[in-house]
Design a protein around this motif. Structure first.
Motif, short mmCIF file in Angstrom:
data_model
loop_
_atom_site.label_atom_id
_atom_site.label_comp_id
_atom_site.label_asym_id
_atom_site.label_seq_id
_atom_site.Cartn_x
_atom_site.Cartn_y
_atom_site.Cartn_z
N LYS A 1 -0.41 0.28 2.95
CA LYS A 1 0.13 -1.19 3.37
C LYS A 1 -0.81 -1.92 4.22
O LYS A 1 -0.81 -3.12 4.08
CB LYS A 1 1.70 -0.63 4.04
N GLN A 2 -1.27 -1.32 5.12
CA GLN A 2 -2.31 -2.02 6.06
C GLN A 2 -3.56 -2.66 5.46
O GLN A 2 -3.74 -3.60 5.55
CB GLN A 2 -2.71 -1.04 7.20
N VAL A 3 -3.82 -1.71 4.48
CA VAL A 3 -5.08 -2.22 3.65
C VAL A 3 -4.62 -3.34 2.76
O VAL A 3 -5.26 -4.53 2.91
CB VAL A 3 -5.61 -1.08 2.81
N ARG A 4 -3.57 -3.43 2.28
CA ARG A 4 -3.19 -4.61 1.36
C ARG A 4 -2.89 -5.90 2.34
O ARG A 4 -3.06 -6.95 1.63
CB ARG A 4 -1.78 -3.98 0.44
N LEU A 5 -2.42 -5.71 3.41
CA LEU A 5 -2.09 -6.94 4.03
C LEU A 5 -3.51 -7.30 5.07
O LEU A 5 -3.31 -8.37 5.56
CB LEU A 5 -0.76 -6.60 4.97
N ALA A 6 -4.32 -6.63 4.92
CA ALA A 6 -5.38 -6.88 5.86
C ALA A 6 -6.16 -8.27 5.55
O ALA A 6 -6.21 -8.53 4.21
CB ALA A 6 -6.43 -5.89 5.78
N LYS A 7 -6.58 -8.93 6.60
CA LYS A 7 -7.45 -10.22 6.27
C LYS A 7 -8.68 -9.93 7.03
O LYS A 7 -8.96 -9.50 7.91
CB LYS A 7 -6.43 -11.34 7.16
N TYR A 8 -9.49 -10.84 6.60
CA TYR A 8 -10.78 -11.13 6.68
C TYR A 8 -11.11 -11.61 8.29
O TYR A 8 -11.82 -10.81 9.13
CB TYR A 8 -11.73 -12.07 5.82
N GLU A 9 -10.24 -12.26 8.78
CA GLU A 9 -10.15 -12.74 10.24
C GLU A 9 -10.15 -11.61 11.07
O GLU A 9 -10.59 -11.78 12.11
CB GLU A 9 -9.13 -13.92 10.36
N ASP A 10 -9.28 -10.49 10.82
CA ASP A 10 -9.26 -9.57 11.67
C ASP A 10 -10.50 -8.54 11.82
O ASP A 10 -10.69 -7.75 12.64
CB ASP A 10 -7.98 -8.59 11.09
N TYR A 11 -11.33 -8.78 10.94
CA TYR A 11 -12.60 -8.02 10.85
C TYR A 11 -13.70 -8.88 11.12
O TYR A 11 -14.96 -8.19 10.86
CB TYR A 11 -12.65 -7.22 9.34
N LYS A 12 -13.83 -9.94 11.49
CA LYS A 12 -15.08 -10.84 11.75
C LYS A 12 -16.00 -10.28 12.76
O LYS A 12 -17.20 -10.71 12.88
CB LYS A 12 -14.54 -12.05 12.09
N HIS A 13 -15.45 -9.46 13.82
CA HIS A 13 -16.23 -8.91 14.76
C HIS A 13 -16.78 -7.75 14.47
O HIS A 13 -17.62 -7.35 15.11
CB HIS A 13 -15.01 -8.66 15.93
N THR A 14 -16.74 -7.29 13.06
CA THR A 14 -17.48 -6.07 12.74
C THR A 14 -18.78 -6.70 12.10
O THR A 14 -19.05 -7.79 12.14
CB THR A 14 -16.78 -5.33 11.58
N LYS A 15 -19.41 -5.52 11.35
CA LYS A 15 -20.51 -5.93 10.81
C LYS A 15 -20.53 -6.41 9.38
O LYS A 15 -21.63 -6.67 8.58
CB LYS A 15 -21.40 -4.46 10.79
N VAL A 16 -19.34 -6.34 8.81
CA VAL A 16 -19.18 -6.97 7.40
C VAL A 16 -19.67 -8.21 7.22
O VAL A 16 -19.55 -9.13 8.07
CB VAL A 16 -17.49 -6.96 7.08
N ARG A 17 -20.42 -8.69 6.20
CA ARG A 17 -21.40 -9.90 6.13
C ARG A 17 -20.45 -11.19 5.89
O ARG A 17 -20.75 -11.89 6.73
CB ARG A 17 -22.20 -9.80 4.73
N ASN A 18 -19.46 -11.29 5.14
CA ASN A 18 -18.73 -12.29 4.97
C ASN A 18 -17.19 -12.09 4.31
O ASN A 18 -17.24 -10.86 3.92
CB ASN A 18 -19.57 -13.35 4.11
N GLN A 19 -16.79 -13.01 3.87
CA GLN A 19 -15.45 -13.09 3.15
C GLN A 19 -15.55 -12.29 2.09
O GLN A 19 -14.65 -11.22 1.61
CB GLN A 19 -14.67 -14.35 2.87
N GLN A 20 -16.43 -12.69 1.04
CA GLN A 20 -16.72 -11.81 -0.15
C GLN A 20 -16.92 -10.38 0.15
O GLN A 20 -16.35 -9.47 -0.71
CB GLN A 20 -17.98 -12.41 -0.82
N ALA A 21 -17.81 -9.99 0.90
CA ALA A 21 -17.88 -8.53 1.18
C ALA A 21 -16.94 -7.87 1.73
O ALA A 21 -16.37 -6.64 1.32
CB ALA A 21 -19.31 -8.56 2.25
N PHE A 22 -15.97 -8.32 2.39
CA PHE A 22 -14.86 -7.74 3.03
C PHE A 22 -14.01 -7.84 1.74
O PHE A 22 -13.13 -6.80 1.68
CB PHE A 22 -14.23 -8.42 3.88
N ASN A 23 -13.65 -8.62 0.89
CA ASN A 23 -12.78 -8.77 -0.39
C ASN A 23 -13.29 -7.46 -1.13
O ASN A 23 -12.56 -6.58 -1.73
CB ASN A 23 -12.73 -9.88 -0.87
N GLU A 24 -14.47 -7.39 -1.10
CA GLU A 24 -14.92 -6.27 -2.30
C GLU A 24 -14.85 -4.80 -1.69
O GLU A 24 -14.19 -3.75 -2.35
CB GLU A 24 -16.56 -6.36 -2.37
N MET A 25 -14.88 -4.70 -0.31
CA MET A 25 -14.37 -3.61 0.49
C MET A 25 -13.09 -2.89 0.16
O MET A 25 -12.57 -1.92 -0.09
CB MET A 25 -14.84 -3.56 1.97
N LYS A 26 -12.07 -4.10 0.47
CA LYS A 26 -10.77 -3.92 0.46
C LYS A 26 -10.36 -3.48 -0.96
O LYS A 26 -9.68 -2.86 -1.25
CB LYS A 26 -9.97 -5.30 0.83
#
Length: 425
Positions: free
Chosen positions: A25-50
Protein backbone atom coordinates in the motif's frame (compact mmCIF):
# COMPACT_ATOMS: atom_id res chain seq x y z
CA UNK A 1 0.80 10.93 15.65
CA UNK A 2 -1.22 9.77 12.64
CA UNK A 3 0.69 8.05 9.85
CA UNK A 4 0.41 9.36 6.29
CA UNK A 5 0.13 6.21 4.16
CA UNK A 6 1.86 7.99 1.28
CA UNK A 7 5.13 8.01 3.23
CA UNK A 8 7.07 5.23 4.80
CA UNK A 9 5.93 3.85 8.14
CA UNK A 10 9.62 3.79 9.00
CA UNK A 11 9.71 7.59 8.66
CA UNK A 12 7.37 7.86 11.64
CA UNK A 13 8.31 4.78 13.66
CA UNK A 14 11.90 3.75 12.83
CA UNK A 15 12.55 0.07 13.39
CA UNK A 16 8.88 -0.90 13.15
CA UNK A 17 7.62 -4.13 11.63
CA UNK A 18 5.80 -3.52 8.34
CA UNK A 19 3.47 -6.32 7.20
CA UNK A 20 3.56 -7.21 3.51
CA UNK A 21 0.13 -5.73 2.69
CA UNK A 22 0.99 -2.41 4.36
CA UNK A 23 4.28 -2.29 2.44
CA UNK A 24 2.50 -2.70 -0.92
CA UNK A 25 0.00 0.00 0.00
CA UNK A 26 2.85 2.38 0.82
CA UNK A 27 4.44 1.73 -2.58
CA UNK A 28 1.17 2.36 -4.44
CA UNK A 29 0.68 5.70 -2.67
CA UNK A 30 4.30 6.83 -2.80
CA UNK A 31 5.12 10.16 -4.48
CA UNK A 32 8.33 11.42 -6.02
CA UNK A 33 8.27 14.45 -3.72
CA UNK A 34 8.80 12.15 -0.74
CA UNK A 35 12.04 10.82 -2.27
CA UNK A 36 13.60 13.95 -3.82
CA UNK A 37 16.21 13.92 -1.06
CA UNK A 38 17.51 10.52 -2.25
CA UNK A 39 19.81 9.69 -5.17
CA UNK A 40 16.97 8.97 -7.61
CA UNK A 41 17.60 11.05 -10.73
CA UNK A 42 14.16 12.48 -11.50
CA UNK A 43 10.41 11.83 -11.61
CA UNK A 44 10.74 9.44 -14.55
CA UNK A 45 13.36 7.33 -12.80
CA UNK A 46 11.23 7.21 -9.66
CA UNK A 47 8.15 6.12 -11.61
CA UNK A 48 10.16 3.33 -13.22
CA UNK A 49 11.32 2.09 -9.82
CA UNK A 50 7.81 2.18 -8.40
CA UNK A 51 6.39 0.33 -11.41
CA UNK A 52 9.08 -2.35 -11.15
CA UNK A 53 8.30 -3.05 -7.50
CA UNK A 54 4.56 -3.32 -8.11
CA UNK A 55 5.09 -5.53 -11.17
CA UNK A 56 7.38 -7.88 -9.24
CA UNK A 57 4.68 -8.58 -6.66
CA UNK A 58 1.75 -8.89 -9.10
CA UNK A 59 1.36 -12.64 -8.63
CA UNK A 60 1.73 -12.68 -4.83
CA UNK A 61 -1.54 -13.28 -3.00
CA UNK A 62 -0.15 -13.38 0.54
CA UNK A 63 3.15 -13.51 2.42
CA UNK A 64 4.48 -13.84 5.92
CA UNK A 65 7.48 -11.72 6.86
CA UNK A 66 10.39 -11.35 9.24
CA UNK A 67 13.16 -8.84 9.91
CA UNK A 68 16.82 -9.82 9.81
CA UNK A 69 19.40 -7.13 10.61
CA UNK A 70 16.87 -4.34 10.00
CA UNK A 71 15.77 -5.58 6.58
CA UNK A 72 12.39 -7.12 5.86
CA UNK A 73 12.13 -10.45 4.07
CA UNK A 74 8.90 -11.98 2.78
CA UNK A 75 8.06 -15.68 2.57
CA UNK A 76 6.38 -16.09 -0.81
CA UNK A 77 4.83 -19.28 -2.18
CA UNK A 78 7.19 -21.03 -4.60
CA UNK A 79 4.67 -20.89 -7.46
CA UNK A 80 3.89 -17.20 -6.79
CA UNK A 81 7.48 -15.92 -6.84
CA UNK A 82 8.12 -13.30 -9.57
CA UNK A 83 10.16 -15.48 -11.96
CA UNK A 84 7.59 -18.28 -12.01
CA UNK A 85 4.71 -15.83 -12.39
CA UNK A 86 6.20 -13.53 -15.04
CA UNK A 87 7.92 -16.21 -17.14
CA UNK A 88 4.80 -18.36 -17.08
CA UNK A 89 6.60 -21.42 -15.70
CA UNK A 90 4.12 -24.24 -15.23
CA UNK A 91 6.40 -27.04 -14.08
CA UNK A 92 9.58 -26.60 -12.06
CA UNK A 93 12.05 -29.39 -12.95
CA UNK A 94 13.57 -31.54 -10.23
CA UNK A 95 17.14 -30.54 -9.36
CA UNK A 96 20.15 -32.65 -10.25
CA UNK A 97 22.59 -33.99 -7.66
CA UNK A 98 25.57 -31.72 -7.09
CA UNK A 99 29.01 -32.65 -8.40
CA UNK A 100 31.77 -33.73 -6.00
CA UNK A 101 35.55 -33.66 -6.12
CA UNK A 102 38.51 -35.98 -5.64
CA UNK A 103 40.11 -35.03 -2.32
CA UNK A 104 43.52 -36.53 -3.06
CA UNK A 105 46.48 -34.18 -3.29
CA UNK A 106 50.04 -33.61 -2.16
CA UNK A 107 50.99 -31.55 0.86
CA UNK A 108 49.07 -30.49 3.94
CA UNK A 109 46.04 -28.21 3.97
CA UNK A 110 46.75 -24.93 5.80
CA UNK A 111 44.12 -25.49 8.48
CA UNK A 112 40.61 -26.50 9.50
CA UNK A 113 37.57 -24.42 8.62
CA UNK A 114 34.07 -24.12 10.07
CA UNK A 115 30.96 -24.07 7.87
CA UNK A 116 28.48 -21.27 8.51
CA UNK A 117 24.81 -22.22 8.66
CA UNK A 118 22.02 -20.32 6.96
CA UNK A 119 20.40 -17.99 9.56
CA UNK A 120 17.00 -19.38 8.49
CA UNK A 121 17.94 -22.81 9.86
CA UNK A 122 18.89 -21.69 13.38
CA UNK A 123 15.38 -21.59 14.89
CA UNK A 124 15.59 -17.91 15.87
CA UNK A 125 12.95 -15.17 16.01
CA UNK A 126 13.25 -11.49 15.14
CA UNK A 127 12.67 -8.72 17.67
CA UNK A 128 8.97 -8.74 16.75
CA UNK A 129 8.73 -12.48 17.62
CA UNK A 130 8.39 -13.53 13.96
CA UNK A 131 10.21 -16.77 13.08
CA UNK A 132 13.34 -16.10 11.02
CA UNK A 133 12.38 -18.87 8.63
CA UNK A 134 9.92 -19.70 5.86
CA UNK A 135 7.43 -22.55 5.42
CA UNK A 136 8.60 -25.40 3.16
CA UNK A 137 6.19 -24.39 0.40
CA UNK A 138 7.62 -20.87 0.20
CA UNK A 139 10.92 -19.07 -0.43
CA UNK A 140 12.48 -16.06 1.35
CA UNK A 141 12.70 -12.92 -0.77
CA UNK A 142 14.49 -9.76 0.33
CA UNK A 143 11.85 -7.03 0.17
CA UNK A 144 12.19 -4.65 -2.78
CA UNK A 145 11.56 -1.20 -1.32
CA UNK A 146 11.67 2.31 -2.71
CA UNK A 147 14.10 3.17 0.09
CA UNK A 148 16.47 0.56 -1.33
CA UNK A 149 16.06 1.40 -5.02
CA UNK A 150 16.28 5.17 -4.59
CA UNK A 151 19.81 4.82 -3.25
CA UNK A 152 20.62 4.68 -6.99
CA UNK A 153 19.95 7.25 -9.77
CA UNK A 154 18.01 4.80 -11.96
CA UNK A 155 16.62 1.27 -11.93
CA UNK A 156 19.39 0.25 -14.33
CA UNK A 157 21.97 1.50 -11.81
CA UNK A 158 20.33 -0.61 -9.10
CA UNK A 159 20.75 -3.71 -11.28
CA UNK A 160 24.29 -2.87 -12.35
CA UNK A 161 27.55 -4.60 -11.56
CA UNK A 162 30.16 -3.41 -14.07
CA UNK A 163 32.43 -6.11 -15.53
CA UNK A 164 36.19 -6.52 -15.43
CA UNK A 165 37.96 -3.79 -17.44
CA UNK A 166 34.65 -1.99 -17.94
CA UNK A 167 35.99 1.52 -17.89
CA UNK A 168 37.69 1.83 -21.32
CA UNK A 169 34.96 -0.03 -23.23
CA UNK A 170 31.89 1.22 -21.36
CA UNK A 171 31.91 5.03 -21.07
CA UNK A 172 28.36 5.04 -19.70
CA UNK A 173 29.76 3.89 -16.35
CA UNK A 174 30.69 6.79 -14.09
CA UNK A 175 34.34 7.81 -14.19
CA UNK A 176 34.11 8.08 -10.41
CA UNK A 177 33.36 4.36 -10.07
CA UNK A 178 36.46 2.20 -10.48
CA UNK A 179 36.55 -1.59 -10.10
CA UNK A 180 39.71 -3.56 -9.27
CA UNK A 181 40.05 -7.36 -9.13
CA UNK A 182 42.39 -10.05 -7.78
CA UNK A 183 41.50 -13.46 -9.18
CA UNK A 184 42.46 -16.83 -10.62
CA UNK A 185 41.25 -17.65 -14.13
CA UNK A 186 41.14 -20.68 -16.45
CA UNK A 187 39.86 -20.79 -20.02
CA UNK A 188 38.07 -24.12 -20.29
CA UNK A 189 34.73 -25.35 -21.60
CA UNK A 190 32.77 -26.09 -18.45
CA UNK A 191 29.34 -26.77 -17.02
CA UNK A 192 29.85 -24.91 -13.78
CA UNK A 193 32.14 -25.24 -10.80
CA UNK A 194 32.66 -25.02 -7.08
CA UNK A 195 34.54 -23.27 -4.30
CA UNK A 196 34.40 -22.81 -0.51
CA UNK A 197 34.43 -19.11 0.37
CA UNK A 198 35.95 -17.76 3.58
CA UNK A 199 33.53 -15.18 5.10
CA UNK A 200 34.71 -11.72 6.19
CA UNK A 201 33.33 -8.24 6.84
CA UNK A 202 35.70 -5.85 5.04
CA UNK A 203 35.17 -2.10 5.12
CA UNK A 204 34.56 0.27 2.22
CA UNK A 205 32.18 1.10 -0.60
CA UNK A 206 31.85 -2.25 -2.36
CA UNK A 207 33.83 -5.48 -1.91
CA UNK A 208 33.17 -9.03 -3.04
CA UNK A 209 34.47 -12.61 -2.90
CA UNK A 210 32.90 -14.58 -5.71
CA UNK A 211 32.85 -17.06 -8.59
CA UNK A 212 32.35 -16.09 -12.24
CA UNK A 213 31.33 -18.45 -15.08
CA UNK A 214 31.43 -16.62 -18.38
CA UNK A 215 30.31 -17.52 -21.88
CA UNK A 216 31.93 -16.05 -24.98
CA UNK A 217 30.71 -16.63 -28.54
CA UNK A 218 31.67 -14.83 -31.74
CA UNK A 219 29.37 -11.92 -32.49
CA UNK A 220 27.52 -12.24 -29.17
CA UNK A 221 27.77 -10.17 -25.97
CA UNK A 222 29.45 -11.60 -22.90
CA UNK A 223 27.20 -13.67 -20.66
CA UNK A 224 28.12 -14.17 -17.02
CA UNK A 225 26.86 -16.07 -13.99
CA UNK A 226 28.20 -15.10 -10.56
CA UNK A 227 27.80 -15.77 -6.86
CA UNK A 228 29.48 -15.34 -3.48
CA UNK A 229 29.37 -12.70 -0.76
CA UNK A 230 29.26 -8.92 -1.01
CA UNK A 231 29.71 -6.09 1.48
CA UNK A 232 28.59 -2.56 0.66
CA UNK A 233 29.28 0.53 2.75
CA UNK A 234 30.91 -1.61 5.46
CA UNK A 235 27.66 -3.53 6.05
CA UNK A 236 27.77 -7.19 7.06
CA UNK A 237 28.62 -9.37 4.07
CA UNK A 238 25.64 -10.93 2.35
CA UNK A 239 25.02 -13.94 0.14
CA UNK A 240 24.42 -12.95 -3.48
CA UNK A 241 23.98 -14.23 -7.02
CA UNK A 242 24.12 -12.18 -10.21
CA UNK A 243 23.69 -12.63 -13.95
CA UNK A 244 24.01 -10.69 -17.18
CA UNK A 245 22.93 -11.92 -20.60
CA UNK A 246 24.16 -8.93 -22.63
CA UNK A 247 27.56 -7.84 -21.35
CA UNK A 248 26.19 -5.91 -18.34
CA UNK A 249 23.82 -3.91 -20.52
CA UNK A 250 20.10 -4.07 -19.74
CA UNK A 251 19.70 -7.81 -19.11
CA UNK A 252 21.14 -8.17 -15.60
CA UNK A 253 20.21 -8.20 -11.94
CA UNK A 254 21.01 -9.35 -8.42
CA UNK A 255 19.36 -12.18 -6.49
CA UNK A 256 15.56 -12.22 -6.89
CA UNK A 257 15.32 -8.54 -7.88
CA UNK A 258 14.02 -9.35 -11.38
CA UNK A 259 12.27 -12.34 -13.01
CA UNK A 260 15.26 -14.59 -13.76
CA UNK A 261 16.07 -17.02 -10.92
CA UNK A 262 13.62 -19.70 -9.74
CA UNK A 263 14.16 -20.52 -6.07
CA UNK A 264 12.92 -23.87 -4.74
CA UNK A 265 14.54 -23.94 -1.28
CA UNK A 266 13.05 -22.29 1.82
CA UNK A 267 16.26 -22.43 3.85
CA UNK A 268 18.55 -20.02 1.96
CA UNK A 269 18.13 -16.26 1.85
CA UNK A 270 19.64 -14.62 -1.24
CA UNK A 271 20.71 -11.12 -0.24
CA UNK A 272 20.71 -12.06 3.43
CA UNK A 273 23.52 -11.84 6.02
CA UNK A 274 25.26 -14.68 7.87
CA UNK A 275 25.29 -15.55 11.55
CA UNK A 276 29.09 -15.99 11.78
CA UNK A 277 32.11 -14.41 10.10
CA UNK A 278 35.83 -15.19 10.20
CA UNK A 279 38.13 -13.36 12.59
CA UNK A 280 41.88 -12.85 12.49
CA UNK A 281 43.70 -15.51 14.52
CA UNK A 282 40.26 -17.04 15.15
CA UNK A 283 37.80 -19.45 13.55
CA UNK A 284 37.54 -19.36 9.77
CA UNK A 285 33.86 -19.46 8.83
CA UNK A 286 32.56 -19.93 5.31
CA UNK A 287 30.32 -21.83 2.92
CA UNK A 288 30.49 -23.83 -0.32
CA UNK A 289 28.84 -22.53 -3.48
CA UNK A 290 28.40 -24.49 -6.70
CA UNK A 291 26.91 -23.61 -10.06
CA UNK A 292 25.93 -26.61 -12.17
CA UNK A 293 24.53 -26.59 -15.71
CA UNK A 294 22.00 -29.40 -16.15
CA UNK A 295 19.56 -29.93 -19.01
CA UNK A 296 19.46 -26.27 -20.01
CA UNK A 297 19.30 -24.63 -16.57
CA UNK A 298 22.05 -23.30 -14.30
CA UNK A 299 21.46 -24.70 -10.81
CA UNK A 300 22.76 -23.13 -7.61
CA UNK A 301 23.89 -25.33 -4.71
CA UNK A 302 24.92 -24.10 -1.27
CA UNK A 303 26.45 -26.00 1.61
CA UNK A 304 26.76 -25.15 5.27
CA UNK A 305 27.59 -27.76 7.94
CA UNK A 306 25.49 -30.43 6.21
CA UNK A 307 25.06 -31.68 2.66
CA UNK A 308 24.84 -29.54 -0.47
CA UNK A 309 21.32 -28.19 -1.04
CA UNK A 310 19.80 -27.22 -4.38
CA UNK A 311 18.62 -23.63 -3.98
CA UNK A 312 17.16 -23.01 -7.44
CA UNK A 313 18.10 -22.26 -11.02
CA UNK A 314 18.42 -19.57 -13.65
CA UNK A 315 15.82 -20.35 -16.26
CA UNK A 316 17.39 -21.06 -19.66
CA UNK A 317 15.19 -18.50 -21.44
CA UNK A 318 17.04 -15.55 -19.84
CA UNK A 319 20.09 -16.21 -22.06
CA UNK A 320 18.17 -15.59 -25.30
CA UNK A 321 19.84 -18.51 -27.04
CA UNK A 322 23.34 -17.24 -26.19
CA UNK A 323 26.44 -19.15 -25.14
CA UNK A 324 25.22 -19.84 -21.59
CA UNK A 325 22.36 -21.94 -22.94
CA UNK A 326 25.08 -24.50 -23.83
CA UNK A 327 27.99 -24.11 -21.39
CA UNK A 328 30.50 -21.58 -20.08
CA UNK A 329 33.97 -21.04 -21.53
CA UNK A 330 35.80 -19.41 -18.60
CA UNK A 331 36.00 -20.00 -14.84
CA UNK A 332 37.13 -17.19 -12.50
CA UNK A 333 37.40 -17.07 -8.70
CA UNK A 334 38.50 -14.14 -6.59
CA UNK A 335 37.89 -10.70 -5.19
CA UNK A 336 36.48 -7.46 -6.56
CA UNK A 337 36.27 -3.96 -5.10
CA UNK A 338 34.75 -0.71 -6.29
CA UNK A 339 35.49 2.85 -5.28
CA UNK A 340 32.35 4.94 -5.74
CA UNK A 341 33.88 8.17 -4.51
CA UNK A 342 36.80 8.28 -6.95
CA UNK A 343 40.50 8.86 -6.46
CA UNK A 344 41.11 7.79 -2.88
CA UNK A 345 39.79 5.44 -0.22
CA UNK A 346 39.71 2.16 -2.13
CA UNK A 347 37.99 -0.42 0.11
CA UNK A 348 39.43 -3.45 1.80
CA UNK A 349 39.31 -6.73 -0.10
CA UNK A 350 38.82 -10.06 1.68
CA UNK A 351 39.90 -9.69 5.31
CA UNK A 352 41.75 -6.45 4.67
CA UNK A 353 45.14 -8.23 4.79
CA UNK A 354 47.37 -9.01 1.82
CA UNK A 355 47.50 -12.61 0.56
CA UNK A 356 50.98 -13.27 1.97
CA UNK A 357 49.60 -13.02 5.52
CA UNK A 358 48.09 -16.47 4.91
CA UNK A 359 46.12 -18.67 7.26
CA UNK A 360 43.84 -16.95 9.79
CA UNK A 361 44.85 -13.53 8.46
CA UNK A 362 44.09 -13.32 4.74
CA UNK A 363 40.81 -14.34 3.10
CA UNK A 364 40.77 -17.39 0.84
CA UNK A 365 38.78 -19.66 -1.40
CA UNK A 366 39.44 -23.40 -1.49
CA UNK A 367 38.16 -26.66 -3.00
CA UNK A 368 38.01 -25.04 -6.44
CA UNK A 369 36.98 -27.37 -9.25
CA UNK A 370 35.06 -27.17 -12.51
CA UNK A 371 32.37 -29.49 -13.90
CA UNK A 372 33.27 -31.20 -17.21
CA UNK A 373 29.89 -32.54 -18.37
CA UNK A 374 26.14 -31.88 -18.41
CA UNK A 375 25.22 -34.74 -16.08
CA UNK A 376 23.43 -35.60 -12.88
CA UNK A 377 25.96 -35.79 -10.00
CA UNK A 378 29.44 -36.53 -11.42
CA UNK A 379 33.00 -35.69 -10.36
CA UNK A 380 34.60 -32.31 -10.93
CA UNK A 381 38.08 -31.50 -12.25
CA UNK A 382 40.50 -29.53 -10.07
CA UNK A 383 40.96 -26.03 -11.44
CA UNK A 384 44.34 -25.03 -12.86
CA UNK A 385 44.16 -21.28 -12.36
CA UNK A 386 46.40 -18.42 -13.45
CA UNK A 387 46.66 -15.57 -10.95
CA UNK A 388 45.86 -11.99 -11.96
CA UNK A 389 46.05 -8.86 -9.79
CA UNK A 390 44.83 -5.59 -11.30
CA UNK A 391 45.74 -3.41 -8.34
CA UNK A 392 49.01 -2.17 -6.91
CA UNK A 393 50.77 -4.72 -4.71
CA UNK A 394 50.45 -2.45 -1.68
CA UNK A 395 46.64 -2.58 -2.06
CA UNK A 396 45.70 -6.13 -3.14
CA UNK A 397 47.51 -9.40 -3.85
CA UNK A 398 46.68 -13.05 -4.60
CA UNK A 399 48.71 -16.16 -3.68
CA UNK A 400 47.60 -19.20 -5.68
CA UNK A 401 48.20 -22.93 -5.04
CA UNK A 402 46.95 -25.31 -7.73
CA UNK A 403 46.18 -28.98 -7.17
CA UNK A 404 47.88 -31.36 -6.36
CA UNK A 405 49.95 -29.17 -4.05
CA UNK A 406 46.97 -28.05 -1.99
CA UNK A 407 46.32 -31.24 -0.04
CA UNK A 408 42.71 -31.59 1.05
CA UNK A 409 42.07 -28.00 -0.04
CA UNK A 410 42.66 -29.01 -3.68
CA UNK A 411 43.15 -25.80 -5.65
CA UNK A 412 43.04 -22.72 -3.42
CA UNK A 413 44.28 -19.17 -3.01
CA UNK A 414 44.66 -16.39 -0.48
CA UNK A 415 43.71 -12.92 -1.66
CA UNK A 416 42.91 -9.40 -0.53
CA UNK A 417 44.46 -6.34 1.00
CA UNK A 418 43.88 -3.04 2.78
CA UNK A 419 43.07 -0.90 -0.24
CA UNK A 420 43.96 2.74 0.26
CA UNK A 421 44.87 5.57 -2.09
CA UNK A 422 45.46 5.22 -5.83
CA UNK A 423 45.17 1.41 -6.08
CA UNK A 424 44.60 0.79 -9.83
CA UNK A 425 47.68 0.04 -11.94
Amino acid sequence: MPVDDATSYEDHYPGSFIPFDRFLKQVRLAKYEDYKHTKVRNQQAFNEMKAHILKMYEGVTKATSFVLQDEHADCIAIHEQPTVYHLGIKDIPPPPVNSTNDHTGDGNAPGNTTSAESPLKLGKKDRFCNPISCPKTSIPMARLTLEKLTQHPTLNDFFSKPPMDARPQRPEFSADEIHVHAYGIQYVQNFGGNSWLDLWNPTGDFTISQQWYQGYASGQPLQSLEGGWVSENSDNSRLFIYYTADGYGKLKCWNLDCPAFVQINHNWYLGGPWDHYSTKDGDQWGFALQWKFYQGNWWLFLQGPGAYEAVGYYNQTIWNGGQMTHNASVIIYGGEVANYTGGENFPQMGSGDLAEKGWREAAFQKTIFWIPRDENDGVGVWANLTANDEGKSSCYTIDLVNWPNGGDWGTYFYFGGPGGNDCPL
